[in-house]
Motif scaffolding. Structure first.
Motif, PDB file in Angstrom:
ATOM      1  N   ARG A  73      46.522  40.891  51.358  1.00 53.92           N
ATOM      2  CA  ARG A  73      45.666  41.126  49.860  1.00 53.92           C
ATOM      3  C   ARG A  73      46.376  41.798  49.422  1.00 53.92           C
ATOM      4  NH1 ARG A  73      40.848  43.245  47.958  1.00 53.92           N
ATOM      5  NH2 ARG A  73      40.070  41.427  46.146  1.00 53.92           N
ATOM      6  N   LYS A  74      46.509  42.064  47.932  1.00 55.50           N
ATOM      7  CA  LYS A  74      46.759  42.611  46.718  1.00 55.50           C
ATOM      8  C   LYS A  74      45.280  43.293  46.058  1.00 55.50           C
ATOM      9  CE  LYS A  74      51.040  41.820  45.835  1.00 55.50           C
ATOM     10  NZ  LYS A  74      52.250  41.425  45.325  1.00 55.50           N
ATOM     11  N   ASN A  75      45.677  45.111  45.812  1.00 57.19           N
ATOM     12  CA  ASN A  75      44.288  45.080  45.188  1.00 57.19           C
ATOM     13  C   ASN A  75      43.466  44.537  44.312  1.00 57.19           C
ATOM     14  OD1 ASN A  75      43.507  47.299  47.140  1.00 57.19           O
ATOM     15  ND2 ASN A  75      44.219  48.722  46.070  1.00 57.19           N
ATOM     16  N   GLU A 124      38.691  32.898  45.269  1.00 57.58           N
ATOM     17  CA  GLU A 124      39.456  34.222  46.206  1.00 57.58           C
ATOM     18  C   GLU A 124      38.344  34.205  47.640  1.00 57.58           C
ATOM     19  OE1 GLU A 124      41.735  38.956  47.271  1.00 57.58           O
ATOM     20  OE2 GLU A 124      39.120  38.342  45.681  1.00 57.58           O
ATOM     21  N   TYR A 180      45.487  37.270  55.491  1.00 58.56           N
ATOM     22  CA  TYR A 180      45.198  37.650  54.320  1.00 58.56           C
ATOM     23  C   TYR A 180      44.927  38.765  54.023  1.00 58.56           C
ATOM     24  CZ  TYR A 180      43.587  37.365  49.426  1.00 58.56           C
ATOM     25  OH  TYR A 180      43.205  37.512  47.895  1.00 58.56           O
ATOM     26  N   LYS A 188      43.266  37.575  39.114  1.00 61.38           N
ATOM     27  CA  LYS A 188      43.870  36.283  38.800  1.00 61.38           C
ATOM     28  C   LYS A 188      43.050  35.050  38.608  1.00 61.38           C
ATOM     29  CE  LYS A 188      45.158  34.971  42.946  1.00 61.38           C
ATOM     30  NZ  LYS A 188      46.725  34.321  43.891  1.00 61.38           N
ATOM     31  N   TYR A 189      42.122  34.764  38.838  1.00 59.94           N
ATOM     32  CA  TYR A 189      41.350  33.631  38.965  1.00 59.94           C
ATOM     33  C   TYR A 189      40.206  34.133  37.343  1.00 59.94           C
ATOM     34  CZ  TYR A 189      41.769  33.152  43.967  1.00 59.94           C
ATOM     35  OH  TYR A 189      43.265  33.246  44.252  1.00 59.94           O
ATOM     36  N   ALA A 243      42.746  41.706  44.142  1.00 59.07           N
ATOM     37  CA  ALA A 243      43.662  39.895  44.036  1.00 59.07           C
ATOM     38  C   ALA A 243      42.346  39.162  43.284  1.00 59.07           C
ATOM     39  CB  ALA A 243      43.567  39.590  44.813  1.00 59.07           C
ATOM     40  N   TRP A 244      41.207  38.974  43.048  1.00 54.07           N
ATOM     41  CA  TRP A 244      40.609  38.344  42.460  1.00 54.07           C
ATOM     42  C   TRP A 244      40.420  38.548  40.711  1.00 54.07           C
ATOM     43  CZ3 TRP A 244      37.386  40.994  38.350  1.00 54.07           C
ATOM     44  CH2 TRP A 244      36.872  42.586  38.922  1.00 54.07           C
ATOM     45  N   GLU A 290      36.381  47.954  45.993  1.00 54.61           N
ATOM     46  CA  GLU A 290      37.539  48.578  44.309  1.00 54.61           C
ATOM     47  C   GLU A 290      36.403  48.418  43.365  1.00 54.61           C
ATOM     48  OE1 GLU A 290      40.561  45.261  45.750  1.00 54.61           O
ATOM     49  OE2 GLU A 290      39.604  44.094  44.731  1.00 54.61           O
ATOM     50  N   GLN A 335      36.223  43.544  47.422  1.00 50.84           N
ATOM     51  CA  GLN A 335      36.548  43.507  46.448  1.00 50.84           C
ATOM     52  C   GLN A 335      35.162  44.370  46.235  1.00 50.84           C
ATOM     53  OE1 GLN A 335      34.781  39.430  46.224  1.00 50.84           O
ATOM     54  NE2 GLN A 335      36.833  38.340  45.576  1.00 50.84           N
ATOM     55  N   ASN A 351      40.946  31.620  50.603  1.00 47.72           N
ATOM     56  CA  ASN A 351      42.000  32.827  51.179  1.00 47.72           C
ATOM     57  C   ASN A 351      40.420  32.725  52.427  1.00 47.72           C
ATOM     58  OD1 ASN A 351      44.305  33.254  49.283  1.00 47.72           O
ATOM     59  ND2 ASN A 351      42.113  33.703  48.080  1.00 47.72           N
TER      60      ASN A 351
END
Length: 109
Positions: free
Chosen positions: A99-101, A85, A95, A106-107, A103-104, A49, A46, A89
């Motif tokens: 894990r997709k870049n 996230e 995971y 969606k929360y 991904a956090w 990213e 994270q 997970n």
């Protein structure tokens, strides 16, 4: 990975911190379980990213937003998108590989 029990106890003012990720280091109170290591490794991804600095800005923003919304420091912490996230997970096998870049995203707090 750095084992630093005094450091982790000293920063445990919000919740009891067993480990913390301060890119590029994972600082832990003790040896980490596989779940804790995966949780902290998710934070490393994270932070990468978001070029580290933006991760910390959004982390504090989410915590403050949660604090206002829930009026509880611990609940605010667990509602931070990055923590959702990572906790959600931590024990998911593979995971880190799937894990997709971002991904956090969606929360929600």
């Amino acid at each position: 990975i750095i084992i630093a029990p005094r450091f982790t106890r000293a920063i445990s003012w919000v919740i009891d911190v067993a480990a913390i990720t301060l890119f590029p280091f994972i600082i832990s109170r003790d040896d980490m379980s596989p779940d804790v290591l995966q949780h902290e490794t998710i934070h490393i991804l994270q932070q990468k990213e978001l070029f580290v600095v933006f991760f910390y800005i959004l982390y504090v923003w989410d915590w403050l937003k949660g604090l206002i919304k829930y009026r509880d420091r611990q609940k605010a912490y667990f509602q931070i998108r990055f923590e959702q996230e990572a906790y959600g997970n931590a024990s998911e096998e593979n995971y880190l590989e799937v894990r997709k870049n971002f991904a956090w995203l969606k929360y929600k707090v």
